[in-house]
Design an enzyme around this catalytic site. Sequence first.
Site, mmCIF file in Angstrom:
data_model
loop_
_atom_site.group_PDB
_atom_site.id
_atom_site.type_symbol
_atom_site.label_atom_id
_atom_site.label_comp_id
_atom_site.label_asym_id
_atom_site.label_seq_id
_atom_site.Cartn_x
_atom_site.Cartn_y
_atom_site.Cartn_z
ATOM 1 N N ASP A 36 0.784 -1.212 -0.170
ATOM 2 C CA ASP A 36 0.103 0.059 -0.062
ATOM 3 C C ASP A 36 0.763 1.221 -0.084
ATOM 4 O OD1 ASP A 36 -1.811 2.114 0.363
ATOM 5 O OD2 ASP A 36 -2.697 1.328 2.299
ATOM 6 N N HIS A 37 1.096 1.816 -1.063
ATOM 7 C CA HIS A 37 2.092 2.982 -1.349
ATOM 8 C C HIS A 37 1.433 3.963 -2.111
ATOM 9 C CE1 HIS A 37 6.598 1.888 -0.454
ATOM 10 N NE2 HIS A 37 5.854 1.217 -0.028
ATOM 11 N N THR A 104 3.736 1.816 10.819
ATOM 12 C CA THR A 104 3.934 3.281 11.184
ATOM 13 C C THR A 104 4.312 4.175 9.687
ATOM 14 O OG1 THR A 104 6.148 2.929 11.610
ATOM 15 C CG2 THR A 104 4.692 3.121 13.623
ATOM 16 N N GLY A 105 4.567 3.439 8.680
ATOM 17 C CA GLY A 105 4.534 4.098 7.340
ATOM 18 C C GLY A 105 6.110 4.524 7.106
ATOM 19 N N GLU A 106 6.140 5.158 5.810
ATOM 20 C CA GLU A 106 7.436 5.831 5.389
ATOM 21 C C GLU A 106 7.161 7.113 4.826
ATOM 22 O OE1 GLU A 106 6.018 3.276 3.520
ATOM 23 O OE2 GLU A 106 7.099 1.576 4.640
ATOM 24 N N ASN A 109 5.507 7.911 1.387
ATOM 25 C CA ASN A 109 4.114 8.116 1.079
ATOM 26 C C ASN A 109 3.396 8.985 1.948
ATOM 27 O OD1 ASN A 109 4.344 5.682 -0.795
ATOM 28 N ND2 ASN A 109 4.933 4.695 1.277
ATOM 29 N N GLY A 172 10.009 -3.331 12.710
ATOM 30 C CA GLY A 172 11.441 -3.348 12.202
ATOM 31 C C GLY A 172 12.298 -3.082 13.244
ATOM 32 N N GLY A 173 11.719 -2.879 14.615
ATOM 33 C CA GLY A 173 12.822 -2.659 15.764
ATOM 34 C C GLY A 173 11.846 -3.114 16.898
ATOM 35 N N THR A 190 10.184 -8.019 7.812
ATOM 36 C CA THR A 190 10.818 -8.169 6.648
ATOM 37 C C THR A 190 12.365 -8.718 6.776
ATOM 38 O OG1 THR A 190 11.789 -5.867 6.750
ATOM 39 C CG2 THR A 190 9.619 -6.199 5.693
#
Length: 324
Positions: A36-37, A104-106, A109, A172-173, A190
């Site tokens: 979803d981007h 939490t997204g990037e 985007n 990721g953490g 990932t």
Amino acid sequence: MKLGYALSSEEHRPLDLVEHARRAEEAGFSFALVSDHFHPWVDRQGQSPFVWGVLGGIAVATERLVVGTGVTCPTIRIHPAIVAQAAATAASMLPGRFFLGVGTGENLNEHVLGDRWPPAEIRREMLEEAVAVMRQLWQGELTSHRGDYYTVENARLYTVPEEPIEVMVAAGGPEAAELAGRIGDGFVGTAPEAELLEAFEAAGGEGKPRYGQLTVCWAEDEAEARRTAHEWWPNAALKGTLGQELPLPSHFEAAAAMVTEDDVAEAVVCGPDPERHAEAIDAYVEAGYDHVYVHQVGPDQEGFLRFSERELLPRYARASAGAR
């Protein structure tokens, strides 16, 4: 362990994604996650359709495939009340076979409406509140909410699925893994990092599903696969927090200019050898994942699906049968 397929919205047009989902089901994959981007990572990838429209097409084109978003950010670009409505509609169109993956997204985007990109701690707080808002709305009752980050006033979702929507939380953490354990119905990662799954379990994730994304580039020739991976997915080799912080595909391209083909081949399984693909899948299983979904880089999805049908899916179907 269940083997799944990644639908890469950054690389493929919407109707192609629908066809890939149909073929993945036909090949024997039991589930898929669709990215979803708003933007692709680099311009070469070339696409970025609206995931909720694509899901409607997948609902019509498939019968058994379980589909989740991999993953949606319900915090900045789209208000969680709207994501709640979109997810409820998708779940109603895919009864018993949809889940919402969130993260939490990037900045790539989420900056597009001019909103500030907050630090990671605030993004995690926003995600926790967003998930609570969505679950409240999924009850199908008149809802008001006034929180630290979101306001909902006299809103009711009239189209809701019969079964509750499961929310898988990406991490990721360690802090995000702890959040996933507290608020999630499952985990999305990932990398085969056992310590993240341990943090997830310790915070409440024991017994919940864990989805791990593996990126590969299958081709008949390893050299061709390496070239394709470097051309289409150089961002795989970028280190640190660049993936969360850079705002434009052109910035990722500038960073990726320092990435070599060898760098990408270290991060992406390249070539036709089924043993190398299986070894990478097994690393996720050994880390504690019970679902692994494979992202094939580049245009040749059909070749990869035939390879999976012939070499990978039977192997893991036998392994699952032997474990029972």
